[in-house]
Design an enzyme around this catalytic site. Structure first.
Site, PDB file in Angstrom:
ATOM      1  N   ARG A  70       0.742  -1.241  -0.037  1.00 22.90           N
ATOM      2  CA  ARG A  70      -0.193  -0.170   0.079  1.00 22.90           C
ATOM      3  C   ARG A  70       0.857   1.175   0.130  1.00 22.90           C
ATOM      4  O   ARG A  70       0.887   1.774   1.095  1.00 22.90           O
ATOM      5  CB  ARG A  70      -0.934  -0.058   1.079  1.00 22.90           C
ATOM      6  CG  ARG A  70      -1.835  -1.090   1.066  1.00 22.90           C
ATOM      7  CD  ARG A  70      -3.110  -1.311   1.718  1.00 22.90           C
ATOM      8  NE  ARG A  70      -4.285  -1.268   0.802  1.00 22.90           N
ATOM      9  CZ  ARG A  70      -5.328  -1.554   1.254  1.00 22.90           C
ATOM     10  NH1 ARG A  70      -5.593  -1.381   2.414  1.00 22.90           N
ATOM     11  NH2 ARG A  70      -6.387  -1.634   0.520  1.00 22.90           N
TER      12      ARG A  70
ATOM     13  N   GLN B 271      -0.749   2.446  -5.861  1.00 28.41           N
ATOM     14  CA  GLN B 271      -2.168   2.583  -5.773  1.00 28.41           C
ATOM     15  C   GLN B 271      -2.904   2.233  -6.994  1.00 28.41           C
ATOM     16  O   GLN B 271      -4.042   1.616  -6.807  1.00 28.41           O
ATOM     17  CB  GLN B 271      -2.326   4.349  -5.408  1.00 28.41           C
ATOM     18  CG  GLN B 271      -2.896   4.297  -4.241  1.00 28.41           C
ATOM     19  CD  GLN B 271      -3.022   5.802  -3.673  1.00 28.41           C
ATOM     20  OE1 GLN B 271      -2.210   6.517  -4.084  1.00 28.41           O
ATOM     21  NE2 GLN B 271      -3.645   5.995  -2.557  1.00 28.41           N
TER      22      GLN B 271
ATOM     23  N   ASP C 210      -3.475  -1.433  -6.964  1.00 28.33           N
ATOM     24  CA  ASP C 210      -4.486  -1.917  -5.756  1.00 28.33           C
ATOM     25  C   ASP C 210      -5.774  -2.529  -5.723  1.00 28.33           C
ATOM     26  O   ASP C 210      -6.775  -1.657  -5.909  1.00 28.33           O
ATOM     27  CB  ASP C 210      -4.277  -0.779  -4.708  1.00 28.33           C
ATOM     28  CG  ASP C 210      -4.746  -1.337  -3.256  1.00 28.33           C
ATOM     29  OD1 ASP C 210      -5.181  -2.466  -3.131  1.00 28.33           O
ATOM     30  OD2 ASP C 210      -4.777  -0.398  -2.391  1.00 28.33           O
TER      31      ASP C 210
ATOM     32  N   SER D 223      -8.426  -2.149  -2.829  1.00 26.74           N
ATOM     33  CA  SER D 223      -9.023  -0.742  -2.595  1.00 26.74           C
ATOM     34  C   SER D 223      -9.986  -0.434  -3.876  1.00 26.74           C
ATOM     35  O   SER D 223     -11.233   0.073  -3.607  1.00 26.74           O
ATOM     36  CB  SER D 223      -8.075   0.395  -2.943  1.00 26.74           C
ATOM     37  OG  SER D 223      -6.987   0.585  -1.891  1.00 26.74           O
TER      38      SER D 223
ATOM     39  N   TYR E  35      -2.789  -0.766   7.858  1.00 27.60           N
ATOM     40  CA  TYR E  35      -4.014  -1.636   8.298  1.00 27.60           C
ATOM     41  C   TYR E  35      -4.283  -1.563   9.784  1.00 27.60           C
ATOM     42  O   TYR E  35      -3.086  -1.243  10.380  1.00 27.60           O
ATOM     43  CB  TYR E  35      -3.718  -3.128   7.953  1.00 27.60           C
ATOM     44  CG  TYR E  35      -3.706  -3.377   6.477  1.00 27.60           C
ATOM     45  CD1 TYR E  35      -4.930  -3.493   5.886  1.00 27.60           C
ATOM     46  CD2 TYR E  35      -2.556  -3.544   5.666  1.00 27.60           C
ATOM     47  CE1 TYR E  35      -5.053  -3.914   4.513  1.00 27.60           C
ATOM     48  CE2 TYR E  35      -2.852  -4.114   4.515  1.00 27.60           C
ATOM     49  CZ  TYR E  35      -4.005  -4.142   3.672  1.00 27.60           C
ATOM     50  OH  TYR E  35      -4.059  -4.311   2.377  1.00 27.60           O
TER      51      TYR E  35
HETATM   52  P1  NAD Z   1      -9.482  -3.174   5.734  1.00 27.43           P
HETATM   53  O1  NAD Z   1     -10.059  -3.503   4.864  1.00 27.43           O
HETATM   54  O2  NAD Z   1      -8.434  -4.026   6.213  1.00 27.43           O
HETATM   55  O3  NAD Z   1     -10.344  -2.720   6.986  1.00 27.43           O
HETATM   56  C1  NAD Z   1     -11.303  -1.922   7.190  1.00 27.43           C
HETATM   57  C2  NAD Z   1     -11.247  -0.912   8.153  1.00 27.43           C
HETATM   58  O4  NAD Z   1     -11.646  -1.681   9.204  1.00 27.43           O
HETATM   59  C3  NAD Z   1     -10.060  -0.396   8.146  1.00 27.43           C
HETATM   60  O5  NAD Z   1     -10.008   1.220   8.508  1.00 27.43           O
HETATM   61  C4  NAD Z   1      -9.650  -0.882   9.886  1.00 27.43           C
HETATM   62  O6  NAD Z   1      -8.983   0.161  10.492  1.00 27.43           O
HETATM   63  C5  NAD Z   1     -11.004  -0.804  10.435  1.00 27.43           C
HETATM   64  N1  NAD Z   1     -11.021  -1.987  11.444  1.00 27.43           N
HETATM   65  C6  NAD Z   1     -10.241  -2.877  11.775  1.00 27.43           C
HETATM   66  N2  NAD Z   1     -10.589  -3.279  13.354  1.00 27.43           N
HETATM   67  C7  NAD Z   1     -11.662  -2.810  13.557  1.00 27.43           C
HETATM   68  C8  NAD Z   1     -12.341  -2.626  14.792  1.00 27.43           C
HETATM   69  N3  NAD Z   1     -12.176  -3.345  15.695  1.00 27.43           N
HETATM   70  N4  NAD Z   1     -13.361  -1.521  15.230  1.00 27.43           N
HETATM   71  C9  NAD Z   1     -13.336  -0.732  13.931  1.00 27.43           C
HETATM   72  N5  NAD Z   1     -12.721  -0.515  12.986  1.00 27.43           N
HETATM   73  C10 NAD Z   1     -11.869  -1.566  12.964  1.00 27.43           C
HETATM   74  O7  NAD Z   1      -8.758  -1.931   5.259  1.00 27.43           O
HETATM   75  P2  NAD Z   1      -8.718  -1.132   4.069  1.00 27.43           P
HETATM   76  O8  NAD Z   1     -10.025  -0.684   3.784  1.00 27.43           O
HETATM   77  O9  NAD Z   1      -8.249  -2.127   3.237  1.00 27.43           O
HETATM   78  O10 NAD Z   1      -7.508  -0.068   4.174  1.00 27.43           O
HETATM   79  C11 NAD Z   1      -7.128   0.444   5.441  1.00 27.43           C
HETATM   80  C12 NAD Z   1      -6.278   1.909   5.351  1.00 27.43           C
HETATM   81  O11 NAD Z   1      -5.183   1.753   4.211  1.00 27.43           O
HETATM   82  C13 NAD Z   1      -7.237   2.798   4.977  1.00 27.43           C
HETATM   83  O12 NAD Z   1      -6.702   4.005   5.557  1.00 27.43           O
HETATM   84  C14 NAD Z   1      -6.872   3.272   3.580  1.00 27.43           C
HETATM   85  O13 NAD Z   1      -6.735   4.425   3.313  1.00 27.43           O
HETATM   86  C15 NAD Z   1      -5.376   2.836   3.500  1.00 27.43           C
HETATM   87  N6  NAD Z   1      -4.905   2.441   2.094  1.00 27.43           N
HETATM   88  C16 NAD Z   1      -3.692   3.222   1.726  1.00 27.43           C
HETATM   89  C17 NAD Z   1      -3.365   2.936   0.371  1.00 27.43           C
HETATM   90  C18 NAD Z   1      -1.938   3.484  -0.254  1.00 27.43           C
HETATM   91  O14 NAD Z   1      -1.366   4.308   0.320  1.00 27.43           O
HETATM   92  N7  NAD Z   1      -1.584   2.844  -1.555  1.00 27.43           N
HETATM   93  C19 NAD Z   1      -4.172   2.018  -0.408  1.00 27.43           C
HETATM   94  C20 NAD Z   1      -5.377   1.435   0.061  1.00 27.43           C
HETATM   95  C21 NAD Z   1      -5.601   1.736   1.258  1.00 27.43           C
END
Ligand code: NAD
Length: 373
Positions: free
Chosen positions: A121, A126, A129, A132, A227
């Protein structure tokens, strides 16, 4: 280099490549073939792929034998692995944390298998990905589905017959899916609250016009990849207690809380569901990785005695197969383009490349990724 894209098996509605993807790969100098009917469920007819220069094959076995690169969404079957030549590259989801045997089979067949879940990530990655691009559509779909299931309207309506209050949404987990769910529910006029253990998302929630539910769980943090970390049992209990009241006042609860490579935490318990209002809808988008909602079942609607309905929606993005395919295809073609060399005019998938190392799981007869030895 010859790229082959087989049809997905079972319930999958998406395809790994769309006709525009064929065009892009042809520009890179690659030969592209697809299995007949590849895009049938996502409304991309064979003729559209053909028009962009793909060869449409009726024999999956022959095409698998001839391919240097195989693109798919879901993990390959053992039958397909047996048909691929040693040295073939294969890009797909592999669920590597839970599929030790599959990884061994890919290694034994000398397949170079890339796990799309493991794409780092980073800003650079991006555009490749898939987690996402697909989660974004899943979040959108969850809101639209809830809106049609709900026995109320979403926006406030002031009419001569009286005023209808906006529906109340609670989004648990504000990653990619959660953010899109908030944005979509807000656009439809709902009143939205959200929570995530990663406090860094508070600003993002506010910027979308939603309220961030504050729960002090102590140290939660996030991994270098962004994550969530796994919570302690005490932290989970504290979170449940604090969320119970918000749930009881919500018309719709959408949960998206996953923990990368591990089972999703159960955050909405039966006791919390029991105090929700009749007619409320709970959508569990984490149902495939263990579920955030007690009693949720994959692709089923569970109606509780108090009239609350739980929808465990797996592959939510698969309900929007045309756009999901378009996004997926774009991610994969960006991946191959990333390794295209201007000098040689070829795609050079070099196992020693620092980026590739992070998502290459098997190569040359071995499980090469350090996390899965
Ligand atoms: P994910 O699908 O693994 O999880 C979904 C969400 O659930 C996450 O925000 C996580 O913090 C939350 N979560 C986990 N346990 C929890 C709990 N007990 N209670 C409440 N919430 C909880 O995550 P995702 O959507 O794939 O992405 C996570 C992060 O990565 C995001 O902030 C996203 O912006 C970032 N991201 C960055 C890039 C990049 O920089 N290239 C790309 C994709 C995502």
């Amino acid at each position: 280099m010859h790229v082959f894209v087989p049809k997905e098996m079972g319930q999958e509605t998406r395809a790994a490549l769309d006709p525009q993807g064929v065009k892009k790969l042809k520009v890179l100098g690659l030969e592209v073939s697809i299995e007949a009917g590849l895009g049938a469920k996502s409304d991309f007819p064979d003729a559209a792929y053909e028009a962009m220069g793909a060869v449409v094959c009726s024999s999956r076995a022959e095409a698998l034998r001839a391919a240097n690169v195989v693109l798919r969404i879901n993990k390959p079957s053992h039958e397909d692995i047996a048909l691929m030549q040693p040295g073939t590259w294969q890009l797909s989801f592999l669920d590597p944390f839970n599929e030790k045997e599959l990884l061994q089979a890919l290694a034994a067949a000398k397949i170079s298998a890339v796990s799309l879940e493991m794409i780092p990530r980073t800003t650079l990655a991006q555009k490749m990905d898939v987690l996402s691009s697909q989660a974004n559509l899943a979040g959108y779909y969850a809101v639209l589905r809830s809106a049609t299931e709900l026995n109320k309207v979403l926006p406030m309506m002031m009419t001569p017959a009286g005023t209808l209050q906006p529906a109340r949404y609670f989004i648990v987990g504000v990653g990619v899916a959660g953010l899109q769910a908030i944005a979509t529910a807000k656009r439809l006029g709902a009143r939205v609250e959200a929570f995530d253990t990663r406090s860094v998302v508070e600003e993002q929630v506010k910027s979308l016009g939603a309220r961030f539910v504050k729960i002090d769980l102590g140290d939660t943090g996030q991994t270098a990849q962004g994550y969530a970390q796994q919570l302690t049992p005490e932290q989970i209990q504290k979170q449940r207690d604090a969320m119970a009241k918000v749930c009881s006042q919500s018309d719709v609860v959408i949960t998206t809380a996953k923990v990368f490579g591990r089972k999703a935490p159960t955050l909405i318990t039966r006791a919390m569901l029991d105090v929700m209002q009749t007619g409320s809808i709970v959508i569990d988008l984490a149902v495939e990785s263990g579920g955030n909602v007690e009693g949720s079942r994959l692709n089923e609607v569970v109606t509780l005695p108090n009239g609350v309905r739980i929808l465990g929606i797996g592959n939510a993005e698969g309900n929007l197969p045309n756009h999901a395919t378009q996004m997926f295809s774009s991610n994969l073609t960006n991946f191959l383009e990333h390794f295209w060399s201007k000098e040689t005019k070829q795609v050079n998938l070099s196992p020693s490349d620092d980026f590739l190392k992070q998502c290459l799981i098997t190569h040359n007869g071995n499980v090469v990724h350090e996390k899965f030895h």
